[in-house]
Enzyme design. Sequence first.
Site, PDB file in Angstrom:
ATOM      1  N   ILE A 116       0.928  -1.206   0.047  1.00 37.95           N
ATOM      2  CA  ILE A 116       0.185  -0.006   0.010  1.00 37.95           C
ATOM      3  C   ILE A 116       0.976   1.123  -0.042  1.00 37.95           C
ATOM      4  O   ILE A 116       0.565   1.991  -0.714  1.00 37.95           O
ATOM      5  CB  ILE A 116      -1.157  -0.002   1.291  1.00 37.95           C
ATOM      6  CG1 ILE A 116      -1.965  -1.131   1.032  1.00 37.95           C
ATOM      7  CG2 ILE A 116      -1.701   1.302   1.522  1.00 37.95           C
ATOM      8  CD1 ILE A 116      -2.862  -1.332   2.030  1.00 37.95           C
ATOM      9  N   ASP A 152     -10.366 -10.805   5.108  1.00 36.61           N
ATOM     10  CA  ASP A 152      -9.218 -10.135   6.049  1.00 36.61           C
ATOM     11  C   ASP A 152      -9.505 -10.296   7.449  1.00 36.61           C
ATOM     12  O   ASP A 152      -8.537 -10.213   8.156  1.00 36.61           O
ATOM     13  CB  ASP A 152      -9.142  -8.506   5.895  1.00 36.61           C
ATOM     14  CG  ASP A 152      -8.687  -8.071   4.646  1.00 36.61           C
ATOM     15  OD1 ASP A 152      -8.445  -9.090   3.848  1.00 36.61           O
ATOM     16  OD2 ASP A 152      -8.116  -6.810   4.314  1.00 36.61           O
ATOM     17  N   HIS A 189       2.391 -14.543 -30.938  1.00 34.54           N
ATOM     18  CA  HIS A 189       3.523 -13.670 -31.137  1.00 34.54           C
ATOM     19  C   HIS A 189       3.033 -12.342 -31.669  1.00 34.54           C
ATOM     20  O   HIS A 189       2.576 -12.486 -32.854  1.00 34.54           O
ATOM     21  CB  HIS A 189       4.791 -14.361 -31.923  1.00 34.54           C
ATOM     22  CG  HIS A 189       5.830 -13.357 -32.041  1.00 34.54           C
ATOM     23  ND1 HIS A 189       6.749 -13.099 -31.016  1.00 34.54           N
ATOM     24  CD2 HIS A 189       6.136 -12.599 -33.088  1.00 34.54           C
ATOM     25  CE1 HIS A 189       7.460 -12.295 -31.581  1.00 34.54           C
ATOM     26  NE2 HIS A 189       7.190 -11.944 -32.787  1.00 34.54           N
ATOM     27  N   ALA A 215       1.228   3.639   6.447  1.00 26.08           N
ATOM     28  CA  ALA A 215       0.914   2.429   6.031  1.00 26.08           C
ATOM     29  C   ALA A 215       1.523   1.268   6.307  1.00 26.08           C
ATOM     30  O   ALA A 215       2.445   0.673   5.601  1.00 26.08           O
ATOM     31  CB  ALA A 215       0.972   2.665   4.120  1.00 26.08           C
ATOM     32  N   GLY A 267       0.590  -1.380   7.657  1.00 27.06           N
ATOM     33  CA  GLY A 267      -0.347  -2.686   7.913  1.00 27.06           C
ATOM     34  C   GLY A 267      -1.736  -2.459   8.138  1.00 27.06           C
ATOM     35  O   GLY A 267      -2.349  -1.060   8.633  1.00 27.06           O
ATOM     36  N   ARG A 268      -2.483  -3.463   8.121  1.00 23.41           N
ATOM     37  CA  ARG A 268      -3.848  -3.472   8.669  1.00 23.41           C
ATOM     38  C   ARG A 268      -4.194  -4.457   9.815  1.00 23.41           C
ATOM     39  O   ARG A 268      -3.407  -5.634   9.732  1.00 23.41           O
ATOM     40  CB  ARG A 268      -4.820  -3.758   7.382  1.00 23.41           C
ATOM     41  CG  ARG A 268      -4.688  -2.773   6.313  1.00 23.41           C
ATOM     42  CD  ARG A 268      -5.520  -3.115   5.089  1.00 23.41           C
ATOM     43  NE  ARG A 268      -6.798  -3.051   5.328  1.00 23.41           N
ATOM     44  CZ  ARG A 268      -7.878  -1.928   5.465  1.00 23.41           C
ATOM     45  NH1 ARG A 268      -7.296  -0.528   5.420  1.00 23.41           N
ATOM     46  NH2 ARG A 268      -8.867  -1.985   5.656  1.00 23.41           N
TER      47      ARG A 268
HETATM   48  P1  FAD Z   1     -13.351  -5.471   3.771  1.00 22.72           P
HETATM   49  O1  FAD Z   1     -13.102  -5.167   2.182  1.00 22.72           O
HETATM   50  O2  FAD Z   1     -12.809  -4.484   4.608  1.00 22.72           O
HETATM   51  O3  FAD Z   1     -15.007  -5.338   3.986  1.00 22.72           O
HETATM   52  C1  FAD Z   1     -15.679  -5.523   5.200  1.00 22.72           C
HETATM   53  C2  FAD Z   1     -16.899  -4.798   5.283  1.00 22.72           C
HETATM   54  O4  FAD Z   1     -17.783  -5.110   6.602  1.00 22.72           O
HETATM   55  C3  FAD Z   1     -16.927  -3.425   5.326  1.00 22.72           C
HETATM   56  O5  FAD Z   1     -17.644  -2.821   4.472  1.00 22.72           O
HETATM   57  C4  FAD Z   1     -17.357  -3.018   6.585  1.00 22.72           C
HETATM   58  O6  FAD Z   1     -18.247  -1.814   6.683  1.00 22.72           O
HETATM   59  C5  FAD Z   1     -18.202  -4.271   6.771  1.00 22.72           C
HETATM   60  N1  FAD Z   1     -18.548  -4.469   8.471  1.00 22.72           N
HETATM   61  C6  FAD Z   1     -17.448  -4.723   9.488  1.00 22.72           C
HETATM   62  N2  FAD Z   1     -17.986  -4.938  10.563  1.00 22.72           N
HETATM   63  C7  FAD Z   1     -19.502  -5.067  10.295  1.00 22.72           C
HETATM   64  C8  FAD Z   1     -20.659  -5.172  11.230  1.00 22.72           C
HETATM   65  N3  FAD Z   1     -20.507  -5.557  12.474  1.00 22.72           N
HETATM   66  N4  FAD Z   1     -21.703  -4.965  10.483  1.00 22.72           N
HETATM   67  C9  FAD Z   1     -21.898  -4.658   9.182  1.00 22.72           C
HETATM   68  N5  FAD Z   1     -20.879  -4.686   8.388  1.00 22.72           N
HETATM   69  C10 FAD Z   1     -19.676  -4.444   8.962  1.00 22.72           C
HETATM   70  N6  FAD Z   1      -6.412  -6.291  -2.314  1.00 22.72           N
HETATM   71  C11 FAD Z   1      -6.203  -6.727  -3.409  1.00 22.72           C
HETATM   72  O7  FAD Z   1      -6.369  -8.046  -3.661  1.00 22.72           O
HETATM   73  N7  FAD Z   1      -5.603  -6.047  -4.553  1.00 22.72           N
HETATM   74  C12 FAD Z   1      -5.611  -4.873  -4.558  1.00 22.72           C
HETATM   75  O8  FAD Z   1      -5.011  -4.179  -5.503  1.00 22.72           O
HETATM   76  C13 FAD Z   1      -5.667  -4.186  -2.984  1.00 22.72           C
HETATM   77  N8  FAD Z   1      -5.365  -2.942  -3.100  1.00 22.72           N
HETATM   78  C14 FAD Z   1      -5.463  -2.206  -1.937  1.00 22.72           C
HETATM   79  C15 FAD Z   1      -5.366  -0.951  -1.453  1.00 22.72           C
HETATM   80  C16 FAD Z   1      -5.291  -0.475  -0.553  1.00 22.72           C
HETATM   81  C17 FAD Z   1      -5.101   1.419  -0.316  1.00 22.72           C
HETATM   82  C18 FAD Z   1      -6.088  -0.998   0.523  1.00 22.72           C
HETATM   83  C19 FAD Z   1      -6.275  -0.271   1.855  1.00 22.72           C
HETATM   84  C20 FAD Z   1      -6.299  -2.245   0.503  1.00 22.72           C
HETATM   85  C21 FAD Z   1      -5.949  -2.990  -0.718  1.00 22.72           C
HETATM   86  N9  FAD Z   1      -6.334  -4.439  -0.761  1.00 22.72           N
HETATM   87  C22 FAD Z   1      -5.991  -4.901  -2.226  1.00 22.72           C
HETATM   88  C23 FAD Z   1      -6.653  -5.357   0.142  1.00 22.72           C
HETATM   89  C24 FAD Z   1      -8.299  -5.407   0.089  1.00 22.72           C
HETATM   90  O9  FAD Z   1      -9.073  -3.945  -0.193  1.00 22.72           O
HETATM   91  C25 FAD Z   1      -8.856  -6.415   1.053  1.00 22.72           C
HETATM   92  O10 FAD Z   1      -7.966  -7.451   1.196  1.00 22.72           O
HETATM   93  C26 FAD Z   1     -10.162  -6.769   0.949  1.00 22.72           C
HETATM   94  O11 FAD Z   1     -10.934  -5.503   0.944  1.00 22.72           O
HETATM   95  C27 FAD Z   1     -10.847  -7.486   2.136  1.00 22.72           C
HETATM   96  O12 FAD Z   1     -12.084  -7.954   1.886  1.00 22.72           O
HETATM   97  P2  FAD Z   1     -12.962  -8.233   2.960  1.00 22.72           P
HETATM   98  O13 FAD Z   1     -14.381  -8.463   2.538  1.00 22.72           O
HETATM   99  O14 FAD Z   1     -12.565  -9.353   4.117  1.00 22.72           O
HETATM  100  O15 FAD Z   1     -12.985  -6.991   3.948  1.00 22.72           O
HETATM  101  P1  AMP Z   2       2.305  -4.079   4.986  1.00 23.60           P
HETATM  102  O1  AMP Z   2       2.194  -5.110   6.256  1.00 23.60           O
HETATM  103  O2  AMP Z   2       2.764  -5.108   3.471  1.00 23.60           O
HETATM  104  O3  AMP Z   2       1.172  -3.265   4.365  1.00 23.60           O
HETATM  105  O4  AMP Z   2       3.543  -3.291   5.121  1.00 23.60           O
HETATM  106  C1  AMP Z   2       3.648  -2.540   6.260  1.00 23.60           C
HETATM  107  C2  AMP Z   2       5.209  -2.116   6.330  1.00 23.60           C
HETATM  108  O5  AMP Z   2       5.083  -1.134   7.364  1.00 23.60           O
HETATM  109  C3  AMP Z   2       6.033  -3.203   6.722  1.00 23.60           C
HETATM  110  O6  AMP Z   2       7.100  -3.413   5.896  1.00 23.60           O
HETATM  111  C4  AMP Z   2       6.537  -2.886   8.278  1.00 23.60           C
HETATM  112  O7  AMP Z   2       7.922  -3.045   8.459  1.00 23.60           O
HETATM  113  C5  AMP Z   2       6.316  -1.098   8.229  1.00 23.60           C
HETATM  114  N1  AMP Z   2       6.238  -0.573   9.389  1.00 23.60           N
HETATM  115  C6  AMP Z   2       5.663  -0.894  10.554  1.00 23.60           C
HETATM  116  N2  AMP Z   2       6.036   0.056  11.594  1.00 23.60           N
HETATM  117  C7  AMP Z   2       6.770   0.934  11.285  1.00 23.60           C
HETATM  118  C8  AMP Z   2       7.399   2.211  11.734  1.00 23.60           C
HETATM  119  N3  AMP Z   2       7.046   2.305  12.845  1.00 23.60           N
HETATM  120  N4  AMP Z   2       8.187   2.576  10.954  1.00 23.60           N
HETATM  121  C9  AMP Z   2       8.510   2.404   9.759  1.00 23.60           C
HETATM  122  N5  AMP Z   2       8.014   1.340   8.840  1.00 23.60           N
HETATM  123  C10 AMP Z   2       7.317   0.475   9.723  1.00 23.60           C
END
Ligand code: FAD
Ligand code: AMP
Length: 479
Positions: free
Chosen positions: A196, A323, A455, A280, A282-283
Amino acid sequence: MSEQFDVIVIGAGPAGYPAAIRAAQNKLSVACIDGWKNHDGSYAFGGTCLNAGCIPSKALLESSELYHRAQHEFATHGIKVGEVKFDVAMMQARKNKIVKASTQGITGLFKSAGVTALVGTGKLLKSNAGMHQVEFTDKDGKQQILSARHVVLASGSVPTELKTLSFDGKDIVDSWGALEFDAVPKRLGVIGAGVIGLELGSVWKRLGAEVTVLEALDSFLPMTDQAVAAEAFKQFKKQGLDIKLGAKVSSASKGKTDVTLKYTDATGEQSIVVDKVVVAIGRRPNTHNLLAEGTGVDIDERGFVKVDAECRTAVTNVWAIGDVVRGPMLAHKGKEEGIVVADLIAGKHAEVNYKVIPSVIYTAPEIAWVGQTEQQVKASGRAYKIGTFPFMASGRARAMEAGTGFCKMISATNDDEILGVHIIGPMAGELIAEAVLAMEYSASTEDLQRTIHAHPTLSEALHEAALAADKIAIDFPNK
Ligand code: FAD
Ligand code: AMP
């Protein structure tokens, strides 16, 4: 509205919405609940991916890449365009239109599949007489108890915050905030050189920001094949991304119009001053308000809902996908889990092949891989062979001015099994699909060698890499 369903899915992101649709295709009665709220107060299905992740980031990557190419590449083709300008507001409006079309598309898909779409939040309660109970709170706060034979938790993930660096929604933002800047920051600090951080850093760098990426680890992209990581590092540096490895951010202090970031590296404490910061790092899994006391659903030490290989939680007929459970945080991994769970609920055979999940980084050049890296194969002790083909030897890539990077195939010496494919170069994210299919169906390296590739196409790079694994490449000298 009926209060009883076969399946209730909580979350309509790329994991939850396919689960709901497939369950409906399996003739089950389904409700899908989602409470995603956008910054403008509107509600939308599609989760992080459609609203704040995959789709908006790719829209801005495309716009910024076109601007970059117009500036730096058109002249090579003999195209003279004069001064190239851009309009951030128009770029953002285009991105927002694409996001809206995508999220509204989900509403349409639910309608045509017969899924009951509920806007609001869902909370799993203790089960009652064999039926699972979900407390649904709509957007006006009205509550209702729904029941279902099966509940699928698909609540996704949220950005991780640095304890010493709270998001303020303006100058210190998460990835969503960085997708909504209304002007190009002069100096942008990106914390974390993960997927990200690199994608968002690239967007704003191409549009003119001075971008400094601070990464705590000493290694770059440790999860990718290290040959690919080394090439990527070289290319990103060349593009002007200032990537500082071994730089752990410890704190930030906000000035009137800027932010000072303190970090430590091998030489001690350092600081940089920037205008905006994107965190950025991580999540983390999102289980906020998802489970009432005593449901029996287990959460692991990192906050993920605990599941087995088939996404079953500790409670019978409560499943979790995407996720919020272990595994790579990728939209397509969640989608596959959703489809598989919906099929298992319907009594069909289904499984997720976790060994064959592609990863893509949408930078320029793009990076994509599937299977094991060379480091992993080496560590496994299995004898292997490698075939590498550089894009500069591809006629199509040269015609596209895209001769940077390579395609690398790692195969087992004993039985020719394809163990991993790693691509850095043009359209890597599209090219990897062939390798995924080959590995899913256990094709051997020779099978790929004997498959005719049109090709001139970029896909010939994969063909040539397969040939190179046995030192029989045609379009590049064999070593
Ligand atoms: P989410 O997409 O997070 O959806 C979960 C949903 O649950 C949300 O809408 C939320 O509102 C809802 N929710 C949560 N709790 C409740 C509740 N109690 N009641 C009702 N609703 C609820 N992945 C890729 O594969 N390709 C990419 O190019 C990519 N690019 C990314 C770029 C960015 C900037 C980011 C942040 C992420 C990216 N990802 C990408 C990761 C991808 O977005 C996630 O892996 C994916 O969205 C996960 O899907 P999910 O359905 O598990 O969760
Ligand atoms: P990802 O989990 O792929 O989105 O990557 C997150 C990145 O952030 C990882 O490579 C981590 O090592 C890095 N990171 C986490 N904490 C810190 C911090 N305090 N300063 C700089 N980088 C960090």
